[in-house]
Design an enzyme around this catalytic site. Structure first.
Site, PDB file in Angstrom:
ATOM      1  N   LEU A   1      -0.843  -0.257  -4.145  1.00  0.00           N
ATOM      2  CA  LEU A   1      -0.105   0.725  -4.940  1.00  0.00           C
ATOM      3  C   LEU A   1       1.141   0.058  -5.512  1.00  0.00           C
ATOM      4  CD1 LEU A   1      -0.062   4.127  -3.000  1.00  0.00           C
ATOM      5  CD2 LEU A   1      -0.983   3.664  -5.257  1.00  0.00           C
TER       6      LEU A   1
ATOM      7  N   ASN B   1       0.799  -1.223   0.000  1.00  0.00           N
ATOM      8  CA  ASN B   1       0.000   0.000   0.000  1.00  0.00           C
ATOM      9  C   ASN B   1       0.835   1.278   0.000  1.00  0.00           C
ATOM     10  OD1 ASN B   1      -1.543  -2.053   2.217  1.00  0.00           O
ATOM     11  ND2 ASN B   1      -2.576  -1.554   0.309  1.00  0.00           N
TER      12      ASN B   1
ATOM     13  N   VAL C   1       1.408   7.067   0.079  1.00  0.00           N
ATOM     14  CA  VAL C   1       0.743   6.106   0.950  1.00  0.00           C
ATOM     15  C   VAL C   1      -0.706   5.947   0.525  1.00  0.00           C
ATOM     16  CG1 VAL C   1       0.011   5.644   3.324  1.00  0.00           C
ATOM     17  CG2 VAL C   1       2.228   6.712   2.885  1.00  0.00           C
ATOM     18  N   CYS C   2      -1.131   4.713   0.304  1.00  0.00           N
ATOM     19  CA  CYS C   2      -2.527   4.411   0.013  1.00  0.00           C
ATOM     20  C   CYS C   2      -3.177   4.065   1.351  1.00  0.00           C
ATOM     21  CB  CYS C   2      -2.636   3.237  -0.957  1.00  0.00           C
ATOM     22  SG  CYS C   2      -4.336   2.756  -1.313  1.00  0.00           S
ATOM     23  N   LEU C   3      -3.705   5.052   1.999  1.00  0.00           N
ATOM     24  CA  LEU C   3      -4.304   4.857   3.314  1.00  0.00           C
ATOM     25  C   LEU C   3      -5.683   5.495   3.281  1.00  0.00           C
ATOM     26  CD1 LEU C   3      -3.781   3.737   6.150  1.00  0.00           C
ATOM     27  CD2 LEU C   3      -2.798   5.932   6.746  1.00  0.00           C
TER      28      LEU C   3
END
Length: 161
Positions: A95, A51, A59-61
């Site tokens: 990601l 991620n 950051v894929c949060l």
């Protein structure tokens, strides 16, 4: 989990995962609308995680990108959200497709590659070098990006006065 903060730079030290012993510099930019708009967050040194984009550090949060609330603060991000992301990666929304595939198909190989990245890119020296490289911050995690005024040219020269 230990957190060190200086202005908008945060060093994250994670102790209970394959990321154990690693040290990452996190770049944080607060938009003018903060806390009503989420901060931009990115890892400055490389990390192998489903991620987190390996090259940009984005950051894929979900909490940061889509469900941000003014009730959250920076302490929530660094003491809860990012540590949870490292402990519980989500390979179904990656990601980094390579990291996601390896985690789902060969978890032990994933752990080994994470440890290799920790050794190569997350030592104190590597983290400090990444922080001083000034890599592009254009693709950090955020719905909208805050453009720094540092990029602007001065209006005139003080020596002319």
């Amino acid at each position: 989990m230990k957190m060190l903060m200086s202005d908008y730079e945060v060093t994250l030290v994670n102790d209970n995962t394959p990321f154990a012993g690693g040290l990452w510099k996190i770049h944080v930019e607060l938009p003018d609308q903060y806390p009503y708009k989420s901060p931009s967050i990115g890892f400055k040194n490389r990390i192998f995680h489903p991620n987190i984009d390996e090259l940009s550090g984005s950051v894929c949060l979900d909490v940061i990108n889509q469900t941000w609330s003014p009730m959250y603060d920076m302490i929530n991000i660094f003491e809860v959200f990012l540590p949870q992301l490292l402990r519980y990666p989500n390979p179904t929304d990656p990601l980094n497709g390579e990291a996601a595939a390896l985690l789902m198909r060969e978890p032990k190989s994933y752990d080994a590659k994470v440890k290799e990245y920790v050794t190569r890119y997350a030592s104190r020296e590597a983290a400090d070098a990444a922080a001083s490289d000034g890599e592009s911050d254009d693709e950090m995690s955020s719905v909208g990006s805050y453009d720094s005024a540092d990029d602007e040219e001065p209006a005139g020269n003080m020596d002319e006065l």
